[in-house]
Design a protein around this motif. Structure first.
Motif, PDB file in Angstrom:
ATOM      1  N   GLY A 290       0.807  -1.128  -0.027  1.00 21.43           N
ATOM      2  CA  GLY A 290       0.013  -0.050   0.050  1.00 21.43           C
ATOM      3  C   GLY A 290       0.848   1.350  -0.025  1.00 21.43           C
ATOM      4  O   GLY A 290       0.535   2.273  -0.776  1.00 21.43           O
ATOM      5  N   PRO A 291       1.682   1.142   1.022  1.00 17.27           N
ATOM      6  CA  PRO A 291       2.859   2.660   0.925  1.00 17.27           C
ATOM      7  C   PRO A 291       3.333   2.663  -0.447  1.00 17.27           C
ATOM      8  O   PRO A 291       3.870   3.658  -0.989  1.00 17.27           O
ATOM      9  CB  PRO A 291       3.729   2.493   2.190  1.00 17.27           C
ATOM     10  N   MET A 292       3.839   1.579  -1.043  1.00 16.82           N
ATOM     11  CA  MET A 292       4.594   1.542  -2.307  1.00 16.82           C
ATOM     12  C   MET A 292       3.821   2.242  -3.361  1.00 16.82           C
ATOM     13  O   MET A 292       4.004   2.818  -4.122  1.00 16.82           O
ATOM     14  CB  MET A 292       5.134   0.020  -2.493  1.00 16.82           C
ATOM     15  N   ARG A 293       2.607   1.676  -3.434  1.00 17.40           N
ATOM     16  CA  ARG A 293       1.487   2.108  -4.628  1.00 17.40           C
ATOM     17  C   ARG A 293       1.250   3.524  -4.361  1.00 17.40           C
ATOM     18  O   ARG A 293       1.257   4.442  -5.465  1.00 17.40           O
ATOM     19  CB  ARG A 293       0.246   1.300  -4.127  1.00 17.40           C
ATOM     20  N   GLU A 294       1.395   4.221  -3.056  1.00 16.44           N
ATOM     21  CA  GLU A 294       1.029   5.554  -2.869  1.00 16.44           C
ATOM     22  C   GLU A 294       2.190   6.398  -3.652  1.00 16.44           C
ATOM     23  O   GLU A 294       2.219   7.141  -4.346  1.00 16.44           O
ATOM     24  CB  GLU A 294       0.931   6.021  -1.597  1.00 16.44           C
ATOM     25  N   THR A 295       3.511   5.727  -3.378  1.00 21.06           N
ATOM     26  CA  THR A 295       4.668   6.445  -4.133  1.00 21.06           C
ATOM     27  C   THR A 295       4.740   6.271  -5.445  1.00 21.06           C
ATOM     28  O   THR A 295       5.228   7.156  -6.229  1.00 21.06           O
ATOM     29  CB  THR A 295       5.916   5.752  -3.545  1.00 21.06           C
ATOM     30  N   TYR A 296       4.366   4.911  -6.159  1.00 22.05           N
ATOM     31  CA  TYR A 296       4.144   4.648  -7.445  1.00 22.05           C
ATOM     32  C   TYR A 296       3.346   5.800  -8.225  1.00 22.05           C
ATOM     33  O   TYR A 296       3.492   5.982  -9.200  1.00 22.05           O
ATOM     34  CB  TYR A 296       3.846   3.353  -7.402  1.00 22.05           C
ATOM     35  N   GLU A 297       2.053   5.803  -7.589  1.00 24.07           N
ATOM     36  CA  GLU A 297       1.160   6.868  -8.267  1.00 24.07           C
ATOM     37  C   GLU A 297       1.672   8.187  -8.342  1.00 24.07           C
ATOM     38  O   GLU A 297       1.425   8.883  -9.121  1.00 24.07           O
ATOM     39  CB  GLU A 297      -0.172   6.726  -7.513  1.00 24.07           C
ATOM     40  N   GLY A 298       2.330   8.660  -7.186  1.00 20.12           N
ATOM     41  CA  GLY A 298       3.100   9.950  -7.095  1.00 20.12           C
ATOM     42  C   GLY A 298       3.860  10.042  -8.314  1.00 20.12           C
ATOM     43  O   GLY A 298       4.069  11.043  -8.931  1.00 20.12           O
ATOM     44  N   LEU A 299       4.756   9.315  -8.637  1.00 17.76           N
ATOM     45  CA  LEU A 299       5.810   8.973  -9.574  1.00 17.76           C
ATOM     46  C   LEU A 299       5.017   8.911 -10.936  1.00 17.76           C
ATOM     47  O   LEU A 299       5.654   9.837 -11.918  1.00 17.76           O
ATOM     48  CB  LEU A 299       6.673   7.851  -9.483  1.00 17.76           C
ATOM     49  N   VAL A 300       4.215   8.008 -11.089  1.00 22.68           N
ATOM     50  CA  VAL A 300       3.625   8.006 -12.611  1.00 22.68           C
ATOM     51  C   VAL A 300       2.906   9.615 -12.759  1.00 22.68           C
ATOM     52  O   VAL A 300       2.865   9.824 -13.937  1.00 22.68           O
ATOM     53  CB  VAL A 300       2.430   6.973 -12.533  1.00 22.68           C
ATOM     54  N   ALA A 301       2.301  10.130 -11.690  1.00 21.34           N
ATOM     55  CA  ALA A 301       1.712  11.417 -11.987  1.00 21.34           C
ATOM     56  C   ALA A 301       2.809  12.417 -12.233  1.00 21.34           C
ATOM     57  O   ALA A 301       2.339  13.588 -12.891  1.00 21.34           O
ATOM     58  CB  ALA A 301       1.017  11.691 -10.859  1.00 21.34           C
ATOM     59  N   HIS A 302       4.068  12.492 -11.738  1.00 24.00           N
ATOM     60  CA  HIS A 302       5.108  13.219 -12.154  1.00 24.00           C
ATOM     61  C   HIS A 302       6.287  12.385 -12.800  1.00 24.00           C
ATOM     62  O   HIS A 302       7.373  12.157 -11.948  1.00 24.00           O
ATOM     63  CB  HIS A 302       5.310  14.030 -10.709  1.00 24.00           C
ATOM     64  N   PRO A 303       5.957  12.157 -14.058  1.00 16.46           N
ATOM     65  CA  PRO A 303       7.245  11.440 -14.811  1.00 16.46           C
ATOM     66  C   PRO A 303       8.592  12.249 -14.918  1.00 16.46           C
ATOM     67  O   PRO A 303       9.625  11.602 -15.049  1.00 16.46           O
ATOM     68  CB  PRO A 303       6.587  11.187 -16.149  1.00 16.46           C
ATOM     69  N   GLU A 304       8.514  13.355 -14.669  1.00 18.75           N
ATOM     70  CA  GLU A 304       9.830  14.383 -14.794  1.00 18.75           C
ATOM     71  C   GLU A 304      10.532  13.672 -13.254  1.00 18.75           C
ATOM     72  O   GLU A 304      11.937  13.992 -13.546  1.00 18.75           O
ATOM     73  CB  GLU A 304       9.495  15.936 -14.355  1.00 18.75           C
ATOM     74  N   ARG A 305      10.140  13.334 -12.525  1.00 10.52           N
ATOM     75  CA  ARG A 305      10.774  12.755 -11.187  1.00 10.52           C
ATOM     76  C   ARG A 305      11.676  11.617 -11.816  1.00 10.52           C
ATOM     77  O   ARG A 305      12.601  11.376 -11.420  1.00 10.52           O
ATOM     78  CB  ARG A 305      10.042  12.623  -9.992  1.00 10.52           C
ATOM     79  N   ILE A 306      10.864  10.704 -12.330  1.00  8.59           N
ATOM     80  CA  ILE A 306      11.517   9.590 -12.899  1.00  8.59           C
ATOM     81  C   ILE A 306      12.686   9.917 -13.921  1.00  8.59           C
ATOM     82  O   ILE A 306      13.665   9.163 -13.921  1.00  8.59           O
ATOM     83  CB  ILE A 306      10.736   8.541 -13.504  1.00  8.59           C
ATOM     84  N   GLU A 307      12.458  10.637 -14.786  1.00 11.83           N
ATOM     85  CA  GLU A 307      13.334  11.361 -15.734  1.00 11.83           C
ATOM     86  C   GLU A 307      14.752  11.615 -15.079  1.00 11.83           C
ATOM     87  O   GLU A 307      15.712  11.462 -15.427  1.00 11.83           O
ATOM     88  CB  GLU A 307      12.944  12.195 -16.649  1.00 11.83           C
ATOM     89  N   ASP A 308      14.474  12.622 -14.137  1.00 15.79           N
ATOM     90  CA  ASP A 308      15.617  13.302 -13.389  1.00 15.79           C
ATOM     91  C   ASP A 308      16.538  12.013 -12.708  1.00 15.79           C
ATOM     92  O   ASP A 308      17.662  11.983 -12.810  1.00 15.79           O
ATOM     93  CB  ASP A 308      15.207  14.184 -12.169  1.00 15.79           C
ATOM     94  N   ALA A 309      15.804  10.744 -12.131  1.00 17.70           N
ATOM     95  CA  ALA A 309      16.524   9.804 -11.607  1.00 17.70           C
ATOM     96  C   ALA A 309      17.348   8.993 -12.708  1.00 17.70           C
ATOM     97  O   ALA A 309      18.399   8.723 -12.466  1.00 17.70           O
ATOM     98  CB  ALA A 309      15.486   8.846 -10.671  1.00 17.70           C
ATOM     99  N   LEU A 310      16.632   8.859 -13.657  1.00 13.29           N
ATOM    100  CA  LEU A 310      17.097   8.113 -14.932  1.00 13.29           C
ATOM    101  C   LEU A 310      18.423   8.957 -15.554  1.00 13.29           C
ATOM    102  O   LEU A 310      19.388   8.025 -15.911  1.00 13.29           O
ATOM    103  CB  LEU A 310      16.173   7.927 -15.886  1.00 13.29           C
TER     104      LEU A 310
END
Length: 434
Positions: A290-310
């Protein structure tokens, strides 16, 4: 040096509970080992072999990256990057292609399976076979060898590809190493004890069986609905139930601690109803993901955060890949056309003694780690090392570079800072010759 471990994740689907338990969770745990340097990459070039739907590729890259980050992958400890962000990978693929025998590729499992299927169907043997599928093992070898990975966790079905990578590396070393190994020979980490979750019907959880439980897709409701469809026997509430062999219990075991497992089995044997047992399973899994899902949904909603990490991960990966590929280019003869930095060409020092073209400087940083750099006669830094916990290890690399010259660059834990391509290699060769 730390042991390098490399893991690739093909971007053609959405992760499910079986992926998390069997691959994601153990890989993240392994990345936290103190003496391991981990490389995790999204294998999006590989995905193009299997999928020609751009929207699916794009969505899968987003979902898989978000899943790994939400599951706890520490990007400060690992290099997490997209394969397609490392231009050194396709360049190395070509260098390796030029030394790989066609006969070896003819024996690759994926190609042979396609060939056999075509023959069984009465088709042309190579019908539908692309060069991507045919050359897949060479691209995989480049992924591994570019970072000189020592260990590659794979399932038994992928072991052949690691053997091929070793064969290709050995041939390259023989042709161009001049007595030194340019490539480490990787070892396959066969996951013999990999935890395989059963699916809704009791078979291995797999999209091909349409029996998966979603990890994040569909939210809490999707998880509950999937678990409600797990096949159980017909025993009613109040009747004793045998937990061993039940897919529901096997899935529960993957998320519960030992006392909870024992209690669950005891309650089933005492007559706990399957409906109540499924609700218990939902609650147990939800407490973990459940806590991971909340983080996951936040990342999918803000793909720029994923892009920065990559992008940060690609920077780490390329800091290793760039100087190594440069040394491989030199090894095969793709060298810049510049004058050699020979000691005789160096300016004369005021004392009348010849000043070396370059010299090593060793030092210790504030974090306590030991470093060295190669400095040209004009003060320009040509290369600098990674940090070492032991001064003797740093000194050992300095000695090896002085002795072997540019031939040691391929394996050295350094990055090039030269403004003129090939200057560091030329300076090292000059030191070795002197």
């Amino acid at each position: 040096m730390k042991t390098r471990v490399l893991t690739g994740i093909t971007t053609t689907g959405t992760p499910h509970l079986g992926n998390y338990v069997g691959a994601i969770r153990p890989a993240i745990a392994a990345s936290r080992e103190p003496d391991v340097q981990s490389f995790f990459f999204l294998a999006d070039y590989h995905a193009l072999i299997k999928c020609d739907d751009p929207a699916r590729i794009e969505r899968s890259r987003l979902e898989i990256a978000a899943t790994w980050l939400a599951a706890g992958l520490d990007t400060q400890r690992v290099a997490f990057y997209r394969q397609s962000d490392i231009p050194e990978t396709p360049e190395l693929t070509w260098l390796l292609t030029c030394v790989t025998a066609k006969g070896q590729m003819n024996r690759a499992h994926a190609y042979k399976a396609a060939l056999d299927a075509n023959l069984a169907a009465g088709e042309d043997p190579d019908a539908g076979v692309t060069m991507g599928l045919y050359s897949y093992p060479i691209l995989m070898a480049a992924d591994i060898l570019l970072f000189n990975a020592h260990r590659v966790p794979v399932g038994r079905d992928q072991a052949q590809h690691i053997e091929m990578a070793r064969d290709i590396a050995q041939r390259f070393n023989h042709l161009f190493g001049q007595g030194h190994d340019l490539f480490v020979l990787p070892q396959a980490d066969i996951e013999e004890n990999q935890e395989l979750l059963p699916g809704l019907d009791g078979r291995k959880m797999s999209k091909s069986y349409d029996n998966v439980i979603p990890l994040f897709d569909g939210g809490a409701r999707g998880l509950k609905d999937a678990i409600a469809r797990i096949v159980t026997d017909s025993r009613l509430p109040g009747e004793p139930k045998e937990p061993d062999g039940s897919p529901l219990v096997a899935i529960f075991d993957a998320f519960a601690d030992a006392p909870a497992r024992a209690d669950f089995r005891a309650e089933l044997r005492a007559g706990l109803g399957w409906g109540a047992a499924k609700q218990r399973l939902v609650e147990t899994i939800e407490a973990r993901i459940g806590p991971m899902r909340e983080t996951y949904e936040g990342l999918v909603a803000h793909p720029e955060r994923i892009e920065d990490a990559l992008q940060a991960g690609a920077g780490k990966a390329r800091a290793v890949a760039r100087p190594f590929l440069e040394s491989l280019r030199r090894a095969v003869g793709l060298r810049p056309m510049i004058a050699s930095l020979a000691p005789a060409a160096a300016p004369v020092a005021p004392t009348g003694e010849a000043r070396p073209a370059a010299s090593f400087k060793q030092y210790r940083e504030a974090d306590g780690r030991f470093h060295f750099k190669l400095v040209a006669a004009d003060g320009t830094t040509l290369l600098e090392s990674e940090g070492f916990a032991d001064a003797r290890e740093a000194g050992g690399w300095v000695k090896r570079l002085k002795t072997e010259g540019a031939g040691a660059l391929a394996a050295a834990p350094v990055r090039l800072l030269e403004t003129t391509p090939g200057a560091a290699a030329a300076a090292l060769d000059a030191l070795a010759a002197g």
